[in-house]
Design a protein around this motif. Structure first.
Motif, PDB file in Angstrom:
ATOM      1  N   MET A  78      26.732  34.619  32.915  1.00 43.25           N
ATOM      2  CA  MET A  78      26.909  35.174  34.257  1.00 43.25           C
ATOM      3  C   MET A  78      27.820  36.392  34.248  1.00 43.25           C
ATOM      4  SD  MET A  78      24.874  33.780  36.242  1.00 43.25           S
ATOM      5  CE  MET A  78      25.468  34.612  37.723  1.00 43.25           C
ATOM      6  N   TYR A  79      28.802  36.409  33.354  1.00 46.61           N
ATOM      7  CA  TYR A  79      29.611  37.626  33.260  1.00 46.61           C
ATOM      8  C   TYR A  79      28.751  38.809  32.852  1.00 46.61           C
ATOM      9  CZ  TYR A  79      32.454  41.357  31.615  1.00 46.61           C
ATOM     10  OH  TYR A  79      32.953  42.615  31.430  1.00 46.61           O
ATOM     11  N   GLY A  90      26.198  43.893  33.969  1.00 48.85           N
ATOM     12  CA  GLY A  90      25.024  44.758  33.905  1.00 48.85           C
ATOM     13  C   GLY A  90      24.699  45.392  35.244  1.00 48.85           C
ATOM     14  N   ILE A  91      24.886  44.635  36.336  1.00 48.69           N
ATOM     15  CA  ILE A  91      24.632  45.174  37.680  1.00 48.69           C
ATOM     16  C   ILE A  91      25.638  46.264  38.016  1.00 48.69           C
ATOM     17  CG2 ILE A  91      24.640  44.608  40.147  1.00 48.69           C
ATOM     18  CD1 ILE A  91      23.619  41.795  39.302  1.00 48.69           C
ATOM     19  N   PHE A  92      26.912  46.001  37.764  1.00 45.54           N
ATOM     20  CA  PHE A  92      27.945  47.005  38.039  1.00 45.54           C
ATOM     21  C   PHE A  92      27.656  48.306  37.284  1.00 45.54           C
ATOM     22  CE2 PHE A  92      30.902  43.383  39.119  1.00 45.54           C
ATOM     23  CZ  PHE A  92      31.137  43.783  40.424  1.00 45.54           C
ATOM     24  N   TYR A 133      38.492  45.905  34.833  1.00 49.97           N
ATOM     25  CA  TYR A 133      39.607  45.164  35.432  1.00 49.97           C
ATOM     26  C   TYR A 133      39.512  43.670  35.104  1.00 49.97           C
ATOM     27  CZ  TYR A 133      39.933  49.426  38.294  1.00 49.97           C
ATOM     28  OH  TYR A 133      40.026  50.726  38.736  1.00 49.97           O
ATOM     29  N   TYR A 134      38.304  43.126  35.237  1.00 46.50           N
ATOM     30  CA  TYR A 134      38.139  41.691  35.037  1.00 46.50           C
ATOM     31  C   TYR A 134      38.328  41.305  33.574  1.00 46.50           C
ATOM     32  CZ  TYR A 134      36.059  42.465  39.616  1.00 46.50           C
ATOM     33  OH  TYR A 134      35.841  42.864  40.912  1.00 46.50           O
ATOM     34  N   LEU A 135      37.924  42.187  32.671  1.00 49.50           N
ATOM     35  CA  LEU A 135      38.115  41.904  31.247  1.00 49.50           C
ATOM     36  C   LEU A 135      39.592  41.963  30.855  1.00 49.50           C
ATOM     37  CD1 LEU A 135      35.096  43.601  29.475  1.00 49.50           C
ATOM     38  CD2 LEU A 135      35.763  41.212  29.362  1.00 49.50           C
ATOM     39  N   LEU A 155      35.262  36.396  38.863  1.00 48.52           N
ATOM     40  CA  LEU A 155      35.766  37.619  39.499  1.00 48.52           C
ATOM     41  C   LEU A 155      34.632  38.607  39.755  1.00 48.52           C
ATOM     42  CD1 LEU A 155      39.075  38.171  37.481  1.00 48.52           C
ATOM     43  CD2 LEU A 155      38.884  37.534  39.897  1.00 48.52           C
ATOM     44  N   GLY A 156      33.736  38.777  38.771  1.00 53.25           N
ATOM     45  CA  GLY A 156      32.612  39.687  38.949  1.00 53.25           C
ATOM     46  C   GLY A 156      31.665  39.232  40.043  1.00 53.25           C
TER      47      GLY A 156
END
Length: 429
Positions: A129-130, A135-137, A148-150, A189-190
């Motif tokens: 899911m991450y 991929g969408i972002f 940021y999330y990473l 978060l994503g």
């Protein structure tokens, strides 16, 4: 650059695991963790290839301002990701013991390897899911939020690794649990951000479903990359099996090198992904001159950065390998591999950048065929024959620069002769 920094923090996941495990639990535990990359890529690589196809489709719709189909593509991607995450979890946990035995994992390493892999794949849906959200972002040009999330997830991983392994003494299982938790955090978060974002790529829960025609387009674009990833992953498993035959010390040394090599892949994968998105968006918008300029700049940047990292790794290999484990024989194997491969990273970058351009142009079958032939069939054939004639581990190491060279030549010939951009312009007109 945000994609590069994001990949940098993603690379820290397994590197931190290896650093903590190698220094607190010893070389056998380090060997168990360090051999993880090829098996993980084999199982997860196919699904990630599908998300590459989804990213190309989303980027095209975004560039063409086709917001209706963009929304359908986003929701179909998320629905597919949920299903794929469940499948990856089941396959990873179920097949890990069998695959590790098939790879010839030494008996002194096998129990720890099985524990690490099964715990790791228990979080398979978080991993998948991450990648779906990222991929969408990236397809809509937002590479900052994945970064940021990473960063957050990488910090959590470091803290939990030290807590679970060094303080609480959970052993190798603690390193796997720390990684799983941090991956779930980045996925959540994503997903939450996509629920709140202002734009047609915003997720609405009641719209998450598989739209058959859209899934067909995504699969048509993504399956070649997925097949390529899986077969290359299989080839890497064969390579790892041959390394395993040289014992746990070779596994630890080569595994430590592979973590460092991951940093060389950062500019390569970053510019490859950026090129795929850039080419897809600009072809959708019919900005053909920007396509040419972006392709040239991406190739040059990726090659120069990769070679710079390779030179640094070649020079400082003894010190860098020593961070993972300070035993001289472990360091010797790692240095031997780095001094064989590092100066040829420019060839790897060249191949990946051209593959990224062709995927963005919708020609994902070309990279698939080139990489399957060069990085799978030729590499496995070479190793299988040569390691029996010359039973030296350096024979395995040389398989990589040789096949990188062959793929670079193949891509260059196609890129120069096929005139793929002209054919796309004619279709668009």
């Amino acid at each position: 650059m945000p994609i590069f920094l994001g990949n940098l923090f993603q690379q820290l996941y397994n590197v931190v695991d290896s650093l903590v495990v190698g220094n607190f639990l010893g070389k056998d535990a380090l060997a168990a963790v360090s051999s993880s990359g090829s098996l993980i890529f084999l199982i997860v690589g196919f699904i990630n290839g599908i998300f590459v196809g989804a990213g190309v489709i989303i980027a095209r719709y975004f560039g063409a301002k086709n917001m209706k189909d963009l929304s359908i593509a986003v929701h179909t991607t998320i629905a597919f990701g949920i299903i794929a995450g469940i499948i990856v979890t089941a396959l990873g946990m179920g097949l890990s013991p069998w695959m590790l035995k098939m790879m010839g994992t030494p008996e002194d390493v096998l129990p720890n390897s099985i524990m690490y892999f099964q715990l790791y794949f228990a979080g398979g849906i978080g991993i998948v899911m991450y990648n779906a959200c990222m991929g969408i972002f990236q397809a809509v040009g937002d590479s900052r939020h994945p970064l940021y999330y990473l960063i957050i997830a990488a910090i959590i991983n470091v803290v939990l690794d030290l807590l679970f392994v060094a303080v609480l003494g959970f052993g190798i299982g603690g390193a796997a649990i720390a990684t799983v938790i941090s991956q779930f955090v980045s996925a959540i978060l994503g997903f939450v951000k996509l629920l709140r974002v202002d734009g047609e790529h915003r997720i609405q829960i009641n719209k998450i479903r598989i739209q058959r025609n859209m899934l067909t387009r995504i699969l048509k674009m993504g399956i070649p990359t997925g097949v390529q990833n899986s077969v290359i992953g299989f080839a890497n498993v064969i390579v790892q099996s041959n390394i395993n035959n040289f014992g746990s010390i070779a596994m630890a040394g080569c595994g430590s090198y592979s973590k460092l090599e991951g940093f060389a892949f950062l500019p390569i994968t970053s510019f490859s992904v950026a090129l795929t998105t850039f080419i897809g968006q600009n072809l959708g918008a019919k900005q053909f001159e920007r396509v040419k300029k972006g392709a040239r700049f991406g190739i040059l940047s990726g090659v120069l950065l990769a070679e710079t990292v390779g030179i640094v790794l070649w020079i400082f290999a003894p010190v860098l390998i020593g961070f993972f484990n300070n035993q001289p024989d472990v360091i010797e194997f790692g240095v031997m591999q780095s001094r064989t491969e590092a100066l040829f990273f420019c060839l790897l970058a060249f191949s990946h950048c051209l593959a990224g351009i062709l995927r963005g142009a919708g020609k994902s079958t070309i990279p698939m065929f080139v990489m399957l032939v060069c990085w799978c069939f030729i590499r496995i054939t070479y190793i299988t024959i040569m390691v029996r004639i010359i039973p030296d581990i350096r024979v395995i190491f040389w398989a990589y620069p040789l096949t990188w060279f062959l793929s670079s030549i193949s891509f260059l010939i196609y890129y120069k002769k096929a005139d793929w951009l002209h054919s796309y312009v004619e279709q668009a007109n």
